[in-house]
Motif scaffolding. Structure first.
Motif, PDB file in Angstrom:
ATOM      1  N   GLU A  84       0.825  -1.199   0.000  1.00 34.57           N
ATOM      2  CA  GLU A  84       0.000   0.000   0.000  1.00 34.57           C
ATOM      3  C   GLU A  84       0.862   1.253   0.000  1.00 34.57           C
ATOM      4  OE1 GLU A  84      -3.572   2.516   0.793  1.00 34.57           O
ATOM      5  OE2 GLU A  84      -2.881   0.903  -0.504  1.00 34.57           O
ATOM      6  N   ARG A  85       1.964   1.226   0.725  1.00 30.99           N
ATOM      7  CA  ARG A  85       2.848   2.387   0.780  1.00 30.99           C
ATOM      8  C   ARG A  85       3.451   2.663  -0.594  1.00 30.99           C
ATOM      9  NH1 ARG A  85       7.544   3.219   5.347  1.00 30.99           N
ATOM     10  NH2 ARG A  85       8.189   5.331   4.767  1.00 30.99           N
ATOM     11  N   GLN A  86       3.859   1.621  -1.297  1.00 28.21           N
ATOM     12  CA  GLN A  86       4.417   1.807  -2.629  1.00 28.21           C
ATOM     13  C   GLN A  86       3.357   2.370  -3.585  1.00 28.21           C
ATOM     14  OE1 GLN A  86       5.890  -2.282  -3.071  1.00 28.21           O
ATOM     15  NE2 GLN A  86       7.924  -1.426  -3.498  1.00 28.21           N
ATOM     16  N   ARG A  87       2.141   1.843  -3.472  1.00 30.13           N
ATOM     17  CA  ARG A  87       1.089   2.309  -4.371  1.00 30.13           C
ATOM     18  C   ARG A  87       0.779   3.791  -4.127  1.00 30.13           C
ATOM     19  NH1 ARG A  87      -1.199  -2.564  -2.665  1.00 30.13           N
ATOM     20  NH2 ARG A  87      -2.987  -1.564  -1.684  1.00 30.13           N
ATOM     21  N   ILE A  88       0.798   4.208  -2.872  1.00 29.56           N
ATOM     22  CA  ILE A  88       0.586   5.616  -2.557  1.00 29.56           C
ATOM     23  C   ILE A  88       1.704   6.465  -3.157  1.00 29.56           C
ATOM     24  CG2 ILE A  88       0.507   7.313  -0.683  1.00 29.56           C
ATOM     25  CD1 ILE A  88      -0.844   5.149   1.036  1.00 29.56           C
ATOM     26  N   ASN A  89       2.937   5.954  -3.090  1.00 31.25           N
ATOM     27  CA  ASN A  89       4.074   6.689  -3.616  1.00 31.25           C
ATOM     28  C   ASN A  89       3.944   6.922  -5.121  1.00 31.25           C
ATOM     29  OD1 ASN A  89       7.179   6.317  -4.793  1.00 31.25           O
ATOM     30  ND2 ASN A  89       7.011   7.702  -3.059  1.00 31.25           N
ATOM     31  N   PHE A  90       3.483   5.915  -5.847  1.00 27.34           N
ATOM     32  CA  PHE A  90       3.275   6.094  -7.283  1.00 27.34           C
ATOM     33  C   PHE A  90       2.170   7.110  -7.548  1.00 27.34           C
ATOM     34  CE2 PHE A  90       5.389   1.894  -7.583  1.00 27.34           C
ATOM     35  CZ  PHE A  90       6.342   2.208  -8.534  1.00 27.34           C
ATOM     36  N   GLY A  91       1.130   7.081  -6.737  1.00 22.66           N
ATOM     37  CA  GLY A  91       0.059   8.068  -6.887  1.00 22.66           C
ATOM     38  C   GLY A  91       0.544   9.476  -6.618  1.00 22.66           C
ATOM     39  N   GLN A  92       1.480   9.603  -5.672  1.00 21.66           N
ATOM     40  CA  GLN A  92       2.021  10.918  -5.337  1.00 21.66           C
ATOM     41  C   GLN A  92       2.759  11.526  -6.534  1.00 21.66           C
ATOM     42  OE1 GLN A  92       4.901  10.742  -2.183  1.00 21.66           O
ATOM     43  NE2 GLN A  92       4.608  12.885  -1.627  1.00 21.66           N
ATOM     44  N   ARG A  93       3.522  10.704  -7.230  1.00 19.31           N
ATOM     45  CA  ARG A  93       4.256  11.231  -8.382  1.00 19.31           C
ATOM     46  C   ARG A  93       3.285  11.650  -9.494  1.00 19.31           C
ATOM     47  NH1 ARG A  93       9.769   7.505  -8.972  1.00 19.31           N
ATOM     48  NH2 ARG A  93      10.554   7.962  -6.872  1.00 19.31           N
ATOM     49  N   TYR A  94       2.253  10.860  -9.693  1.00 18.03           N
ATOM     50  CA  TYR A  94       1.250  11.225 -10.702  1.00 18.03           C
ATOM     51  C   TYR A  94       0.583  12.547 -10.336  1.00 18.03           C
ATOM     52  CZ  TYR A  94      -3.477  11.298 -12.640  1.00 18.03           C
ATOM     53  OH  TYR A  94      -4.660  11.689 -13.216  1.00 18.03           O
ATOM     54  N   ALA A  95       0.198  12.703  -9.069  1.00 18.69           N
ATOM     55  CA  ALA A  95      -0.489  13.927  -8.644  1.00 18.69           C
ATOM     56  C   ALA A  95       0.436  15.143  -8.736  1.00 18.69           C
ATOM     57  CB  ALA A  95      -1.008  13.763  -7.212  1.00 18.69           C
ATOM     58  N   PHE A  96       1.739  14.918  -8.487  1.00 20.00           N
ATOM     59  CA  PHE A  96       2.669  16.039  -8.609  1.00 20.00           C
ATOM     60  C   PHE A  96       2.739  16.518 -10.059  1.00 20.00           C
ATOM     61  CE2 PHE A  96       7.000  17.757  -9.201  1.00 20.00           C
ATOM     62  CZ  PHE A  96       6.902  18.837  -8.350  1.00 20.00           C
ATOM     63  N   ALA A  97       2.677  15.584 -11.003  1.00 24.04           N
ATOM     64  CA  ALA A  97       2.651  15.983 -12.418  1.00 24.04           C
ATOM     65  C   ALA A  97       1.406  16.817 -12.714  1.00 24.04           C
ATOM     66  CB  ALA A  97       2.708  14.753 -13.317  1.00 24.04           C
ATOM     67  N   LEU A  98       0.285  16.491 -12.060  1.00 24.68           N
ATOM     68  CA  LEU A  98      -0.927  17.298 -12.224  1.00 24.68           C
ATOM     69  C   LEU A  98      -0.675  18.737 -11.770  1.00 24.68           C
ATOM     70  CD1 LEU A  98      -3.703  14.849 -10.913  1.00 24.68           C
ATOM     71  CD2 LEU A  98      -3.198  15.426 -13.279  1.00 24.68           C
ATOM     72  N   ILE A  99       0.058  18.890 -10.671  1.00 24.42           N
ATOM     73  CA  ILE A  99       0.376  20.229 -10.188  1.00 24.42           C
ATOM     74  C   ILE A  99       1.199  20.981 -11.211  1.00 24.42           C
ATOM     75  CG2 ILE A  99       1.919  21.409  -8.561  1.00 24.42           C
ATOM     76  CD1 ILE A  99       0.728  19.939  -6.332  1.00 24.42           C
TER      77      ILE A  99
END
Length: 915
Positions: free
Chosen positions: A649-664
């Protein structure tokens, strides 16, 4: 029966009907009767009678019908009609008395065969009006400029001589045009009577149907879509979400009109007005001169006089009216217009809004211009060639557009589910591929030759793999328990977490000695340590252990295994994100090498694909290819969410974080806020609300607030997080510095420049000490200090810091980056304040607005360049250019909440308005 001949067609030309009969010609365009080629002087009423007879040549037209059309609403003496007919007969000449036959007690009939030609000719103004003229019959109003796209100059914007209020006047110069005005007025009154103030059209205020030039007078309803786009610097310059919002409002407006049983029949950008800007912009429909009623009895319900020709009935409605480019395919023939005919026009306008070009047509291959598959579906549904396959109403299209974000979310979930099913099918295919071995083993067992079978060798291999995995697990556990955890020295610890990190650092060197004969175990442990330091943004130690893992895999003879390639890709991502000089090129080379090996060895595992996409996303982000990074990170994130057995779950959150940062970075603040909010809740549940990873996600949430210019919320959240992050990560940690940068920028937006400069000073000096004076964080930090100082009026100090940051940036990084342009734009702002116009203009000349907009996460950033150029133009006494640049930038600048930018806009506007 007349002969209908069409000669040419063009949207920039006018059609006129030329009636030929009994040696005479009647030209509708000039409202002239010619006999034997010579114009005949004749009054208006006889010509109107002739027009009515020509429209129904060969038929008996009742006296009452002629009186209602020619003398509508006027009480006439009994001899008026016979007198008009007598004048007509006289004009036609001797021997032509029987051309107009009197039918006793009924009416009249035109007996001569009639030929009708529809001729197109270049448009010329219908009226001799000029700007500044007084509106005929309305002495307090002066004509300002013509409106519309036809060139006829029959629609004018006018201003009140004393108050400056604006009105729109639409004129007619002939009975057929008068009929259109009456139709338009009746439909306008109907729509306001039925819909009240919600009617999507300008208010009808007055009309003149008694004397030429006839007119209707409307309240000013805004600028048409063409002008709206031009004011923004072109349709493509308006953000797509804003264009889609206008499209949805257009569809709602058409839905409301249809709800009253009214067809518009001439929907096009010139007949759609936009009043206001942003979320408050209202849409109005105009020019109902071609409109029709589905049921004309509704007029009686509202006590509105019937103007004639409002119903859609065979022989009465001209389906070919309207502008050709927006006409539904079925109207090319003799089909009657329907609600779906208007829907087609709205669909075409939607397509043009999406692609950013009002000249675009639905030619074959139009789909390639619409990147969003949902919008492609919407355009196709609204513009289907067959009416029965088209959307049934404009409201359906509006609903689609208004729920686009939700539809995208559902589509993403569907895609994610599809990818998951495809992954499961692939796994099942691989299981099927192994089943022949099972059948072979059974056959070998029966034959008594199991020991010599191929399956026996396979089974031994599988058994050895299992034993190897068990040995790896046991060896790793012993190392962590005996060498790492047992070595923790509480006396040297500032916190339990830091003590563990110190212990790992002290004992990492023991891996090489302890597992000299087990390089595969060493490689696994090195990779684990590298990922741990990677997550802490300690890229120096991460690189050290990634390289050690790579060497260990090589010693184990597994340099090209999926595990080794995964570690290599993880290392590449860390190199790309480290921002140290030269590491980006190393990352690109590592990714290319790993991808080449994957293809050569035909390794197609979902886990490896995740790491490959993530590494590509990191490299793209570091290269300022933000759209590319978003695509790679999104693919990695969507895929990893389908692999809960492979990734934690921690790894999956980390991948989501990078995607969301690209949105920013792309300026999609709302989507980033939603993603970061959900991820931080997941991390808090997993690790606790004050865990470092939870705090980092909340920092990202503050960035999303800042992007949406919700600066007060960003300052509050970053101020809450700062002491916690200093405790958990340290004062000079990369993410602590990033937090300071967010707070500094938000303070600046709020006009709290002194506080912003204090944060910036700390950010710059800490980053320079940690990563070097040319690192991204140090350069950006010093540049932000300079910007704050300039805004506070400390121009010399501000420019000194900005120029120093630019020098540091260019000392180690090859090629021009977005940050170069951003800093040069900031220096230009300082120079403008110092009234050094030429130096500022030179810096702004080659600014790449798109890249800087992506860097700062503001799609409207380029408008600030236009603002600066406008200030320079005014400084050079070029008021016209200054005004034009300001007006181009104003729509985007109106959305900017930065008080410094707002003050500049206000000051420039005031200076331009001064005499």
């Amino acid at each position: 029966m007349g002969v209908f001949v069409v000669v040419g067609s063009s949207g920039s030309r006018r059609r006129r009907r030329l009636w030929r009969f009994a040696g005479a010609e009647f030209d509708e365009a000039s409202w002239t009767l010619r006999v034997d080629g010579q114009a005949v002087a004749l009054e208006g009423k006889p010509l109107e009678v002739l027009h009515e007879l020509l429209l129904r040549a060969g038929e008996v037209v009742a006296k009452e019908e002629i009186l209602d059309s020619v003398w509508a609403g006027v009480t006439v003496v009994e001899g008026s009609l016979p007198t008009a007919v007598s004048k007509l007969r006289k004009a036609l000449g001797a021997g032509q008395d029987d051309v107009i036959e009197t039918v006793p007690r009924i009416g009249y009939r035109l007996t001569s065969p009639v030929k009708v030609e529809s001729i197109v000719s270049p448009l010329t103004p219908r009226f001799s009006f000029a700007p500044g003229d007084t509106v005929p019959g309305r002495g307090q109003w002066r004509l300002d400029r013509p409106l519309g796209d036809t060139g006829a100059e029959d629609v004018w914007l006018a201003r009140h001589i004393k108050t400056g209020d604006q009105r729109v006047f639409k004129f007619a110069d002939a009975p057929d045009r008068l009929r259109d005005l009456k139709r338009e007025a009746a439909l306008s009154r109907l729509l306001f009577a039925g819909l009240g103030q919600a009617a999507p059209l300008p208010a009808l205020l007055e009309w003149n149907f008694d004397a030429s030039p006839y007119f209707v007078e409307y309240a000013h309803g805004g600028r048409d879509l063409l002008s709206w786009a031009a004011e923004a610097g072109g349709l493509a310059a308006i953000p797509l979400p804003q264009r889609l919002a206008v499209a949805a409002r257009i569809a709602r407006a058409v839905e409301a009109v249809h709800g009253m049983g009214v067809l518009h029949k001439d929907l096009k950008p010139a007949n759609i007005l936009v009043l206001g800007d942003g979320d408050e912009a209202a849409v109005r429909l105009v020019d109902f001169g071609s409109g029709r009623l589905l049921d004309d009895t509704v007029l009686d319900s509202f006590a509105i006089t019937h103007p004639g020709a409002l119903e859609v009935e065979p022989g009465q409605a001209d389906g070919r009216s309207g502008t050709a480019a927006y006409r539904a395919p079925e109207l090319v023939g003799d089909a009657l217009p329907t609600l779906r005919s208007d829907v087609y026009a709205v669909g075409l306008i939607l397509y043009q809004l999406v692609v950013g070009d009002f000249a675009a047509s639905l030619a074959p291959g139009w789909e390639a211009g619409v990147a969003d598959p949902l919008l492609r579906e919407d355009v196709a549904a609204a513009c289907a060639g067959a009416p029965e396959k088209r959307l049934g109403g404009a409201g359906e299209l509006a609903q689609r557009l208004e729920t686009l974000d939700e539809r995208r979310r559902r589509a993403a979930e569907d895609d994610e589910q599809k990818r998951f099913l495809e992954t499961q099918r692939a796994l099942e295919d691989r299981r099927r591929a192994r089943r022949p071995w099972v059948r072979a083993a059974a056959a070998s067992l029966v034959a008594g030759v199991l020991a010599a079978s191929g399956f026996a060798a396979y089974a031994v291999h599988q058994r050895d793999q299992a034993r190897s995995a068990q040995a790896l697990s046991e060896a790793s556990y012993r190392f962590l328990a005996e060498d790492v955890l047992a070595s923790v020295d509480p006396a040297r610890a500032s916190s339990a977490e830091e003590t563990l990190v110190q212990a790992i650092s002290r004992t990492g060197g023991a891996i090489e000695q302890r597992f000299r004969d087990r390089p595969e175990v060493a490689a696994y442990l090195y990779g684990s340590l590298a990922r741990a330091f990677d997550l802490r943004s300690d890229y120096a130690n991460a690189t050290r252990y990634y390289e050690a893992a790579d060497r260990a895999y090589a010693r184990a003879g597994a340099a090209d295994s999926a595990e080794a390639l995964t570690v290599r890709l993880q290392h590449a991502a860390a190199l790309a994100l480290s921002t140290r000089p030269g590491t980006l090129n190393q990352a690109r080379a590592a990714i290319a090498s790993a991808e080449k090996t994957l293809q050569a060895r035909r390794i197609d595992e979902p886990e490896t694909t995740v790491w490959l996409e993530s590494a590509k996303g990191a490299a793209a982000l570091a290269s300022d290819d933000v759209p590319g990074s978003r695509a790679h990170f999104e693919r990695a994130y969507r895929l990893v969410e389908t692999l809960p057995q492979t990734f934690t779950e921690r790894q999956r959150i980390n991948f989501g974080q990078r995607y969301a940062f690209a949105l920013i970075r792309l300026g999609e603040g709302k989507a980033a806020e939603e993603t970061f909010g959900a991820l931080s809740e997941r991390m808090a549940k997993l690790m606790g609300p004050d865990h470092a990873d939870t705090l980092l996600l909340r920092l990202n949430l503050a960035q999303a607030y800042m992007l949406q210019q919700r600066s007060a919320e960003a300052v509050a959240l970053t101020s809450e997080l700062l002491p916690k992050m200093e405790t958990r990560l340290g004062r000079d940690h990369r993410h602590t510095l990033l937090l300071l940068a967010v707070r500094q920028q938000s303070l600046g937006v709020l006009g709290r420049y002194a506080e912003a400069a204090a944060d910036g000073e700390r950010l710059w000096r800490a980053a320079a000490t940690k990563d070097g004076a040319s690192s991204f964080t140090a350069v950006a930090g010093r540049a932000d200090v300079g910007i704050s100082q300039c805004r506070a009026g400390q121009l010399d100090d501000g420019m000194a810091n900005l120029r120093a940051s630019l020098t540091a940036l260019r000392s180690d990084l090859a090629g021009r980056m977005a940050l170069d342009d951003g800093i040069e734009a900031a220096i230009a702002d300082c120079l403008i304040q110092a009234r050094r116009w030429d130096e500022a203009a030179a810096l702004l000349k080659d600014i790449d607005r798109t890249k800087v907009a992506q860097l700062v996460g503001d799609p409207n950033w380029g408008a600030q360049v236009d603002l600066a150029l406008a200030e320079i133009a005014l400084g050079r006494a070029d008021r016209a250019r200054a005004k034009a640049l300001l007006e181009t930038a104003r729509p985007a600048l109106s959305q900017n909440k930065d008080p410094f930018v707002r003050q500049r806009v206000a000051a420039l506007s005031q200076a331009l308005a001064a005499a």
